[in-house]
Design a protein around this motif. Structure first.
Motif, PDB file in Angstrom:
ATOM      1  N   THR A  83       5.356  -3.165   1.508  1.00 11.90           N
ATOM      2  CA  THR A  83       4.445  -2.543   0.541  1.00 11.90           C
ATOM      3  C   THR A  83       4.773  -1.067   0.448  1.00 11.90           C
ATOM      4  O   THR A  83       5.271  -0.465   1.417  1.00 11.90           O
ATOM      5  N   ASN A  87       5.307   1.250   3.662  1.00 11.08           N
ATOM      6  CA  ASN A  87       6.596   1.936   3.842  1.00 11.08           C
ATOM      7  C   ASN A  87       6.416   3.433   3.989  1.00 11.08           C
ATOM      8  O   ASN A  87       7.025   4.070   4.857  1.00 11.08           O
ATOM      9  N   GLU A 142      10.904   3.141  -6.287  1.00  8.80           N
ATOM     10  CA  GLU A 142       9.809   2.175  -6.430  1.00  8.80           C
ATOM     11  C   GLU A 142       9.241   2.188  -7.853  1.00  8.80           C
ATOM     12  O   GLU A 142       8.846   1.147  -8.378  1.00  8.80           O
ATOM     13  N   ARG A 147       6.942  -0.877  -8.956  1.00  8.94           N
ATOM     14  CA  ARG A 147       5.928  -0.907  -7.895  1.00  8.94           C
ATOM     15  C   ARG A 147       5.116   0.376  -7.828  1.00  8.94           C
ATOM     16  O   ARG A 147       4.169   0.478  -7.063  1.00  8.94           O
ATOM     17  N   THR A 183      -2.413   5.320   7.134  1.00 11.71           N
ATOM     18  CA  THR A 183      -2.428   4.389   6.004  1.00 11.71           C
ATOM     19  C   THR A 183      -3.536   4.743   5.018  1.00 11.71           C
ATOM     20  O   THR A 183      -3.329   4.716   3.801  1.00 11.71           O
ATOM     21  N   LEU A 194      -0.489   3.272  -8.053  1.00 11.69           N
ATOM     22  CA  LEU A 194      -0.127   1.896  -7.736  1.00 11.69           C
ATOM     23  C   LEU A 194      -0.666   0.957  -8.826  1.00 11.69           C
ATOM     24  O   LEU A 194      -1.867   0.900  -9.049  1.00 11.69           O
ATOM     25  N   THR A 197      -2.783  -4.377  -6.681  1.00 10.56           N
ATOM     26  CA  THR A 197      -3.297  -4.314  -5.304  1.00 10.56           C
ATOM     27  C   THR A 197      -2.273  -4.769  -4.280  1.00 10.56           C
ATOM     28  O   THR A 197      -2.436  -4.533  -3.095  1.00 10.56           O
ATOM     29  N   GLY A 198      -1.196  -5.409  -4.691  1.00 11.91           N
ATOM     30  CA  GLY A 198      -0.197  -5.905  -3.737  1.00 11.91           C
ATOM     31  C   GLY A 198       0.791  -4.868  -3.289  1.00 11.91           C
ATOM     32  O   GLY A 198       1.677  -5.157  -2.498  1.00 11.91           O
ATOM     33  N   ASN A 199       0.697  -3.645  -3.794  1.00  8.42           N
ATOM     34  CA  ASN A 199       1.673  -2.639  -3.441  1.00  8.42           C
ATOM     35  C   ASN A 199       1.187  -1.710  -2.346  1.00  8.42           C
ATOM     36  O   ASN A 199       1.822  -0.795  -1.976  1.00  8.42           O
TER      37      ASN A 199
END
Length: 199
Positions: A83, A87, A142, A147, A183, A194, A197-199
């Motif tokens: 993600t 990362n 990205e 992404r 995080t 972003l 939500t998956g990133n």
């Protein structure tokens, strides 16, 4: 042993000693005598390999810059995997290990070292500047992969992330922040950029 190998070993030994002193007592504790005593060698050894002590300290910072560049290349290679938040959080945790934070303090503390470094890094603070460049390259990759939002300003996001991370890691007395704290900050800075939500 060949001369080049011996010189490199001495340099690494002196750099490691300076890093230990930085971590233990801060930039004010760095003197040529303190470094050579910490390294377990004669004071003259440092001056055989470096023109003066500030040149030694500038080389120490440049060594850390080179490590930051290596980590930046590893981050760029990770584009498209995992993600984005994960990362970036991982990279910032590696980039801002306790030695890197102490090296930034050294650059701020010693005017002559900062002046010497201006010859190679005319703008910004060494280590922080390279970290921002590495993050900008990664975020751009990205963005190209879809992404990160297509309109995201990676050149602005990268220094924002570096500044936020530096604030998290800069307190030498409290110890490094935990993974969740890093995080959370990264997600907060990157959130608007972003697309899903998956990133």
């Amino acid at each position: 042993m060949p001369t080049g190998v011996a010189i490199r070993d001495v340099r690494e030994q002196l750099f490691a000693a300076a890093e230990r002193l930085l971590l233990r007592a801060g930039p004010g504790a760095l003197t040529s005598r303190a470094v050579t005593e910490e390294a377990g060698c004669a004071k003259g050894v440092l001056h055989r390999h470096f023109p003066d002590f500030d040149a030694f300290l500038a080389e120490l910072v440049l060594d850390r810059v080179a490590r930051t560049e290596v980590r930046g290349a590893e981050l760029l290679a990770a584009a498209g995997t995992g993600t984005v938040v994960g990362n970036v959080a991982g990279a910032l945790t590696e980039l801002f290990d306790t030695v890197a934070v102490a090296v930034v303090a050294l650059v701020v503390f010693r005017d002559e070292v900062r002046a010497r470094l201006r010859r190679t890094t005319p703008k910004g603070v060494p280590v922080l500047t390279e970290a921002a460049r590495a993050l900008a390259r990664y975020l751009t990759a990205e963005r190209e992969a879809g992404r990160i939002a297509s309109g995201a300003d990676t050149g602005a996001l990268a220094p924002s992330l570096v500044g936020a991370a530096h604030l998290l890691f800069a307190d030498r007395t409290a110890g490094p922040p935990d993974e969740a704290a890093v995080t959370r900050v990264v997600a907060g800075v990157l959130g608007p950029a972003l697309p899903g939500t998956g990133n």
